[in-house]
Design an enzyme around this catalytic site. Structure first.
Site, PDB file in Angstrom:
ATOM      1  N   ASP A 173       0.865  -1.178   0.000  1.00 59.49           N
ATOM      2  CA  ASP A 173       0.000   0.000   0.000  1.00 59.49           C
ATOM      3  C   ASP A 173       0.899   1.224   0.000  1.00 59.49           C
ATOM      4  O   ASP A 173       1.686   1.432   0.929  1.00 59.49           O
ATOM      5  CB  ASP A 173      -0.902   0.010   1.242  1.00 59.49           C
ATOM      6  N   GLU A 211      -1.495  -1.444  -6.057  1.00 61.50           N
ATOM      7  CA  GLU A 211      -2.712  -0.845  -6.566  1.00 61.50           C
ATOM      8  C   GLU A 211      -2.379  -0.026  -7.808  1.00 61.50           C
ATOM      9  O   GLU A 211      -1.316   0.591  -7.889  1.00 61.50           O
ATOM     10  CB  GLU A 211      -3.310   0.088  -5.510  1.00 61.50           C
ATOM     11  N   ASP A 260      -3.212   1.355   6.694  1.00 58.93           N
ATOM     12  CA  ASP A 260      -2.339   0.997   5.572  1.00 58.93           C
ATOM     13  C   ASP A 260      -2.034  -0.497   5.529  1.00 58.93           C
ATOM     14  O   ASP A 260      -2.005  -1.106   4.472  1.00 58.93           O
ATOM     15  CB  ASP A 260      -1.037   1.798   5.646  1.00 58.93           C
TER      16      ASP A 260
END
Ligand code: ZN
Length: 417
Positions: free
Chosen positions: A191, A275, A356
């Site tokens: 993340d 991501e 996170d």
């Protein structure tokens, strides 16, 4: 696969003058070709062929008094410059016709001597590496190179770059065989954050490097100094170089750091999931500075390059996936969380989450599920991924980073511009 290897160059005063002349000639040839194409377009004539254009703006032009000086430089970089212009046109046409995914590409533009970055490309015919380690460039001479690491094979081309801070670099393209590292079991989800640089699903945290802040303070001071100097003055030009040098320093430091981080991750894990952040979108907003600072797109590109080189996997989880809303324990979707919420408790199972770390775990689960090609199925016991979180057409929405679409290790290597 093609890899780039960059080295600092130290041309002599004479070589710098010869390079400047060649930069100038390549620019003129390029602009003449662009003008001819625009002219043809305006007149409704067919798109001029590259070979005809090359003859017109180099071979024929050389014989005219206005362009006779083109003969004073090597022809190879001039031809390569036209090839790059062809590529720019092809990208434009492909973008218009929809053949090229991602951000729309505009028409090529005229080049100016004021452009901050100047470059020249030489093919095999135009350069040689001497036994004494110097780089021989046709009609430029033997240039001193700082070989900071060894070239793994014979390069197929070299691009000479002059950056705004006045430094010269040689960037070689080398065709290398991927070297696969011994397989390991570990897989991580990452993340990317703003308070810390990144949080990994195994709980490790990569902090934002402080030394970048220091380098940046110096840069800011130099910029303030620049704004106080009178326009057009000698002092202003001097200060501008100082600012450019400070910029280059920040960029180099950041790159070194990113190389170190990504190498570490690729060595220790078999698969990495990230991501698909809309970096371009984020960078336009208020977070602009920290996003650029963080260099996320470079982080991702380096991971992908290294994964291809070392036989690892990088998986990209679609940005619509609500990694910060799902509970990584029970899969409950807990709703949006404003950025300042760093910790939260799951409304269903009561698990306490670090924002996170929870997101990183979800990214890992989603990435693994994607890789197993089991849409809708649980990635690990108890973690259900809601259907609506899945992109409709997976694989066509890599979106803003079209050139980094290496989804599987060894899939095509690294695209070289
Ligand atoms: Zn829960």
């Amino acid at each position: 696969m093609h890899l780039r290897y960059s080295y600092r160059l130290y041309p002599t005063a004479g070589q710098r003058a010869a390079l400047a002349r060649t930069f100038g000639c390549a620019r003129v040839v390029d602009n003449d070709a662009l003008a001819a194409r625009k002219e043809a377009r305006k007149g409704g004539l067919p798109y001029p062929k590259s070979t005809d254009l090359q003859k017109q703006v180099i071979t024929v032009a050389k014989k005219t008094p206005e362009r006779a000086w083109l003969a004073s430089v090597g022809v190879d970089p001039l031809i390569q410059s036209l090839r790059d212009l062809d590529t720019a046109y092809r990208n434009f046409f492909d973008s218009v016709s929809g053949k090229r995914a991602g951000r729309p590409v505009g028409l090529p533009r005229f080049k100016s001597r004021k452009d901050s970055r100047q470059s020249l490309r030489f093919t095999r015919n135009g350069f040689r590496i001497r036994s004494n380690g110097k780089l021989n460039l046709a009609k430029i001479g033997d240039v001193r190179v700082k070989w900071s690491r060894a070239l793994p094979a014979d390069p197929s081309s070299v691009t000479i770059v002059l950056d705004p801070s006045g430094r010269y670099h040689a960037s070689f393209v080398v065709d290398v065989e991927p070297v696969h590292l011994p397989e390991v079991d570990a897989e991580v989800g990452i993340d990317l954050g703003l308070t810390t640089y990144a949080v990994l699903s195994d709980g490790s945290v990569i902090d934002n490097p402080r030394f970048l802040r220091t380098a940046e303070k110096k840069l800011k001071a130099a910029q303030r100094e620049l704004s106080r100097k009178a326009k057009g003055s000698k002092n202003r030009a001097k200060t501008r170089r100082k600012v450019a040098r400070a910029h280059a320093k920040v960029a180099d430091t950041r790159k070194d750091w990113l190389h170190k981080q990504t190498t570490g991750i690729i060595r220790e894990t078999q698969a990495v999931y990230l991501e698909d952040l809309n970096v371009r979108g984020l960078a336009r907003g208020r977070l602009a500075k920290s996003v650029h600072d963080a260099g996320w797109s470079t982080f991702r590109r380096l991971l992908e390059e290294k994964a291809a080189q070392y036989g690892r996997h990088v998986g990209i989880v679609h940005r619509a996936y609500p990694s910060s809303q799902l509970c990584s324990e029970c899969g409950h979707r807990d709703g949006t969380k404003p950025l300042h919420v760093r910790e939260w408790a799951c409304g269903a199972c009561g698990a306490l989450h670090d924002r996170d770390l929870n997101a990183a775990r979800n990214i890992l689960a989603a990435g693994q599920a994607d890789r197993l090609n089991a849409p809708g199925g649980p990635a690990s016991p108890g973690v259900a991924i809601p259907r609506q979180a899945r992109p409709v057409e997976r694989g066509t929405h890599l979106g803003d980073l079209p050139r980094t679409g290496v989804r599987a290790a060894g899939a095509g290597g690294i695209p070289v511009p």
